[in-house]
Motif scaffolding. Structure first.
Motif, PDB file in Angstrom:
ATOM      1  N   THR A 142       0.992  -1.289   0.116  1.00 33.80           N
ATOM      2  CA  THR A 142      -0.089   0.190  -0.001  1.00 33.80           C
ATOM      3  C   THR A 142       0.837   1.287   0.034  1.00 33.80           C
ATOM      4  O   THR A 142       0.544   2.121  -0.684  1.00 33.80           O
ATOM      5  N   GLN A 143       1.938   1.130   0.847  1.00 31.73           N
ATOM      6  CA  GLN A 143       2.875   2.348   0.776  1.00 31.73           C
ATOM      7  C   GLN A 143       3.536   2.710  -0.292  1.00 31.73           C
ATOM      8  O   GLN A 143       3.512   3.909  -0.700  1.00 31.73           O
ATOM      9  N   VAL A 144       4.106   1.828  -0.928  1.00 32.24           N
ATOM     10  CA  VAL A 144       4.661   2.034  -2.144  1.00 32.24           C
ATOM     11  C   VAL A 144       3.847   2.437  -3.077  1.00 32.24           C
ATOM     12  O   VAL A 144       4.058   3.422  -4.131  1.00 32.24           O
ATOM     13  N   ALA A 145       2.331   1.775  -3.357  1.00 32.44           N
ATOM     14  CA  ALA A 145       1.784   2.173  -4.510  1.00 32.44           C
ATOM     15  C   ALA A 145       1.141   3.589  -4.460  1.00 32.44           C
ATOM     16  O   ALA A 145       0.732   4.250  -5.318  1.00 32.44           O
ATOM     17  N   ALA A 146       0.955   4.115  -2.981  1.00 34.45           N
ATOM     18  CA  ALA A 146       0.597   5.271  -2.832  1.00 34.45           C
ATOM     19  C   ALA A 146       1.642   6.755  -2.743  1.00 34.45           C
ATOM     20  O   ALA A 146       1.340   7.830  -2.771  1.00 34.45           O
ATOM     21  N   SER A 147       2.963   6.144  -2.623  1.00 36.83           N
ATOM     22  CA  SER A 147       4.041   7.084  -2.353  1.00 36.83           C
ATOM     23  C   SER A 147       4.415   8.002  -3.661  1.00 36.83           C
ATOM     24  O   SER A 147       5.229   8.769  -3.542  1.00 36.83           O
ATOM     25  N   ASN A 148       4.220   7.537  -4.942  1.00 36.50           N
ATOM     26  CA  ASN A 148       4.632   8.193  -5.908  1.00 36.50           C
ATOM     27  C   ASN A 148       6.072   7.964  -6.205  1.00 36.50           C
ATOM     28  O   ASN A 148       6.706   9.050  -6.883  1.00 36.50           O
ATOM     29  N   THR A 177       9.511  -0.741 -14.681  1.00 41.64           N
ATOM     30  CA  THR A 177       9.979  -1.977 -14.762  1.00 41.64           C
ATOM     31  C   THR A 177       9.876  -2.841 -13.421  1.00 41.64           C
ATOM     32  O   THR A 177       9.933  -2.393 -12.559  1.00 41.64           O
ATOM     33  N   MET A 178       9.793  -4.058 -13.678  1.00 43.43           N
ATOM     34  CA  MET A 178       9.759  -5.012 -12.631  1.00 43.43           C
ATOM     35  C   MET A 178      11.114  -4.680 -11.679  1.00 43.43           C
ATOM     36  O   MET A 178      11.185  -4.976 -10.504  1.00 43.43           O
ATOM     37  N   LYS A 179      12.155  -4.595 -12.502  1.00 39.25           N
ATOM     38  CA  LYS A 179      13.566  -4.447 -11.481  1.00 39.25           C
ATOM     39  C   LYS A 179      13.341  -3.309 -10.942  1.00 39.25           C
ATOM     40  O   LYS A 179      14.001  -3.223  -9.770  1.00 39.25           O
ATOM     41  N   ASP A 180      12.661  -2.166 -11.276  1.00 39.84           N
ATOM     42  CA  ASP A 180      12.509  -0.906 -10.514  1.00 39.84           C
ATOM     43  C   ASP A 180      11.821  -1.228  -9.159  1.00 39.84           C
ATOM     44  O   ASP A 180      12.453  -0.858  -8.325  1.00 39.84           O
ATOM     45  N   LEU A 181      10.772  -1.816  -9.450  1.00 39.82           N
ATOM     46  CA  LEU A 181       9.944  -2.192  -8.386  1.00 39.82           C
ATOM     47  C   LEU A 181      10.756  -3.228  -7.195  1.00 39.82           C
ATOM     48  O   LEU A 181      10.776  -2.962  -6.106  1.00 39.82           O
ATOM     49  N   GLN A 182      11.602  -4.385  -7.705  1.00 41.73           N
ATOM     50  CA  GLN A 182      12.156  -5.125  -6.892  1.00 41.73           C
ATOM     51  C   GLN A 182      13.522  -4.228  -5.970  1.00 41.73           C
ATOM     52  O   GLN A 182      13.174  -4.646  -4.894  1.00 41.73           O
ATOM     53  N   SER A 183      13.805  -3.432  -6.838  1.00 40.97           N
ATOM     54  CA  SER A 183      14.878  -2.680  -6.162  1.00 40.97           C
ATOM     55  C   SER A 183      14.323  -1.687  -4.920  1.00 40.97           C
ATOM     56  O   SER A 183      14.998  -1.772  -3.851  1.00 40.97           O
ATOM     57  N   LEU A 184      13.175  -1.072  -5.138  1.00 45.11           N
ATOM     58  CA  LEU A 184      12.505  -0.343  -4.180  1.00 45.11           C
ATOM     59  C   LEU A 184      12.148  -1.349  -2.840  1.00 45.11           C
ATOM     60  O   LEU A 184      12.349  -0.919  -1.640  1.00 45.11           O
ATOM     61  N   TYR A 185      11.555  -2.413  -3.082  1.00 46.18           N
ATOM     62  CA  TYR A 185      11.333  -3.342  -2.064  1.00 46.18           C
ATOM     63  C   TYR A 185      12.466  -3.822  -1.346  1.00 46.18           C
ATOM     64  O   TYR A 185      12.425  -4.079  -0.021  1.00 46.18           O
ATOM     65  N   GLU A 186      13.288  -4.127  -2.038  1.00 49.05           N
ATOM     66  CA  GLU A 186      14.592  -4.534  -1.273  1.00 49.05           C
ATOM     67  C   GLU A 186      15.477  -3.577  -0.312  1.00 49.05           C
ATOM     68  O   GLU A 186      15.861  -3.884   0.809  1.00 49.05           O
ATOM     69  N   THR A 187      15.212  -2.317  -0.758  1.00 49.65           N
ATOM     70  CA  THR A 187      16.049  -1.394  -0.204  1.00 49.65           C
ATOM     71  C   THR A 187      14.895  -1.076   1.251  1.00 49.65           C
ATOM     72  O   THR A 187      15.546  -1.003   2.202  1.00 49.65           O
ATOM     73  N   ILE A 188      13.754  -0.900   1.197  1.00 53.75           N
ATOM     74  CA  ILE A 188      12.856  -1.048   2.180  1.00 53.75           C
ATOM     75  C   ILE A 188      12.843  -2.072   3.104  1.00 53.75           C
ATOM     76  O   ILE A 188      12.862  -1.913   4.272  1.00 53.75           O
ATOM     77  N   SER A 247       0.988 -11.896  -7.892  1.00 50.62           N
ATOM     78  CA  SER A 247      -0.294 -12.558  -7.366  1.00 50.62           C
ATOM     79  C   SER A 247      -1.149 -11.480  -6.438  1.00 50.62           C
ATOM     80  O   SER A 247      -2.299 -11.856  -5.969  1.00 50.62           O
ATOM     81  N   THR A 248      -0.594 -10.499  -6.234  1.00 47.68           N
ATOM     82  CA  THR A 248      -1.420  -9.132  -5.480  1.00 47.68           C
ATOM     83  C   THR A 248      -2.499  -8.675  -6.334  1.00 47.68           C
ATOM     84  O   THR A 248      -3.214  -7.860  -5.789  1.00 47.68           O
ATOM     85  N   ASN A 249      -2.225  -8.652  -7.815  1.00 44.71           N
ATOM     86  CA  ASN A 249      -3.316  -8.190  -8.556  1.00 44.71           C
ATOM     87  C   ASN A 249      -3.391  -6.903  -8.518  1.00 44.71           C
ATOM     88  O   ASN A 249      -4.233  -6.233  -8.455  1.00 44.71           O
ATOM     89  N   SER A 250      -2.189  -6.056  -8.126  1.00 42.85           N
ATOM     90  CA  SER A 250      -2.033  -4.649  -7.921  1.00 42.85           C
ATOM     91  C   SER A 250      -1.385  -3.977  -9.190  1.00 42.85           C
ATOM     92  O   SER A 250      -1.304  -2.728  -9.364  1.00 42.85           O
ATOM     93  N   LEU A 251      -1.030  -4.864  -9.964  1.00 44.09           N
ATOM     94  CA  LEU A 251      -0.259  -4.371 -11.298  1.00 44.09           C
ATOM     95  C   LEU A 251      -0.806  -4.681 -12.596  1.00 44.09           C
ATOM     96  O   LEU A 251      -1.532  -5.516 -12.915  1.00 44.09           O
ATOM     97  N   GLU A 252      -0.699  -3.625 -13.524  1.00 43.87           N
ATOM     98  CA  GLU A 252      -1.186  -3.846 -14.807  1.00 43.87           C
ATOM     99  C   GLU A 252      -0.069  -3.895 -15.825  1.00 43.87           C
ATOM    100  O   GLU A 252       0.731  -2.756 -15.725  1.00 43.87           O
ATOM    101  N   PHE A 263       0.575   0.768 -11.563  1.00 43.05           N
ATOM    102  CA  PHE A 263      -0.422   0.211 -10.637  1.00 43.05           C
ATOM    103  C   PHE A 263      -1.639   0.632 -10.896  1.00 43.05           C
ATOM    104  O   PHE A 263      -2.062   1.446 -11.513  1.00 43.05           O
ATOM    105  N   ILE A 264      -2.519  -0.615 -10.414  1.00 43.56           N
ATOM    106  CA  ILE A 264      -4.059  -0.410 -10.642  1.00 43.56           C
ATOM    107  C   ILE A 264      -4.405   0.350  -9.681  1.00 43.56           C
ATOM    108  O   ILE A 264      -4.494   0.245  -8.298  1.00 43.56           O
ATOM    109  N   LYS A 265      -5.143   1.574  -9.913  1.00 46.79           N
ATOM    110  CA  LYS A 265      -5.952   2.574  -9.016  1.00 46.79           C
ATOM    111  C   LYS A 265      -7.144   1.797  -8.527  1.00 46.79           C
ATOM    112  O   LYS A 265      -7.903   1.110  -9.157  1.00 46.79           O
TER     113      LYS A 265
END
Length: 246
Positions: free
Chosen positions: A179-185, A192-203, A219-224, A243-245
């Motif tokens: 939720t936090q990442v999707a809303a933080s802009n 890319t999936m690599k961009d998202l993975q780097s963000l998750y790994e850092t946090i 599997s979270t069905n939050s991405l298009e 992100f799917i709004k």
């Protein structure tokens, strides 16, 4: 310099004498900042003290808690409309044992009754935000000589129980990372999936296998899934996502 000193004393006097504040209640904001795979938190340094604190403040009588948190966030970053969530209330009996207010008052030579609320126990409500720290200017107030970003694993000496507040805020951020990442802009509209993975790994402070991470996130069905990113390189072009709004 003397003018700033006198201004600080007057500001402190106004705070002590104010009848517009709710006694013994405050808000503190753990404003986490991310950029280039580094996670930081915004801290203030008190004048003439080797102590740091989170951006926080007292609550006006005619002000909601959330309004107070929004105000604190704006005063320190000049950003509005940011994602901000209440995550914990801190009320341990000894949380203000090292009362910085008392030290500041003594240093300024002010005469304050021992039973004044500013010298007593405080209950604070914690709010959490996640932003790109390069997008925010920082602004100290009359009681602080600096307002700056610190890496979450390299914190200076903290006032009150703010080291615990940061730890609780980080735990909340990690538990609610989707939720936090999707809303933080923090990411562009398409990434890319690599961009998202780097963000998750850092946090989260841990590494993931690429395939496992992609399977979990999808599997979270939050991405298009969007078009592929063709950059002219010989590597296989990755898909872009957004992100799917909800």
């Amino acid at each position: 310099m003397k003018t700033d000193h006198n201004k600080n004393i007057e500001t402190l006097k106004e705070l002590i004498d104010s009848k517009d504040l709710i006694p013994n209640v405050s808000v503190d904001c753990t404003i986490f900042g991310f950029h280039d795979n580094i996670l930081k938190v915004l801290l203030l340094k008190y004048h003439d003290l080797n102590l740091y604190s989170l951006p926080g403040g007292f609550v006006f009588i005619d002000e909601d808690l959330r309004e107070a948190a929004d105000r604190v966030l704006y005063e320190r970053t000049h950003l509005k409309g940011l994602f901000l969530e209440q995550f914990h209330t801190f009320g341990r009996l000894d949380r203000t044992h090292n009362n910085v207010h008392k030290t500041l008052i003594n240093n300024k030579g002010l005469d304050v009754p021992k039973d004044h609320w500013i010298l007593q126990r405080f209950i604070t409500v914690g709010y959490c935000s996640l932003i790109d720290f390069t997008m925010a200017n920082t602004f100290p107030d009359a009681f602080n000589e600096s307002c700056a970003w610190f890496e979450v694993n390299k914190l200076p000496q903290m006032a009150f129980d703010h080291d615990r507040v940061i730890a609780e805020g980080l735990e909340y951020l990690r538990k609610n990372i989707d939720t936090q990442v999707a809303a933080s802009n923090l990411l562009p509209e398409k990434f890319t999936m690599k961009d998202l993975q780097s963000l998750y790994e850092t946090i989260l402070g841990e590494k993931f296998r690429r395939n496992n991470f992609q399977r979990k996130i999808l599997s979270t069905n939050s991405l298009e899934r969007m078009e592929k990113l063709f950059d002219g390189s010989a590597n296989k072009a990755p898909y872009l996502y957004k992100f799917i709004k909800k």
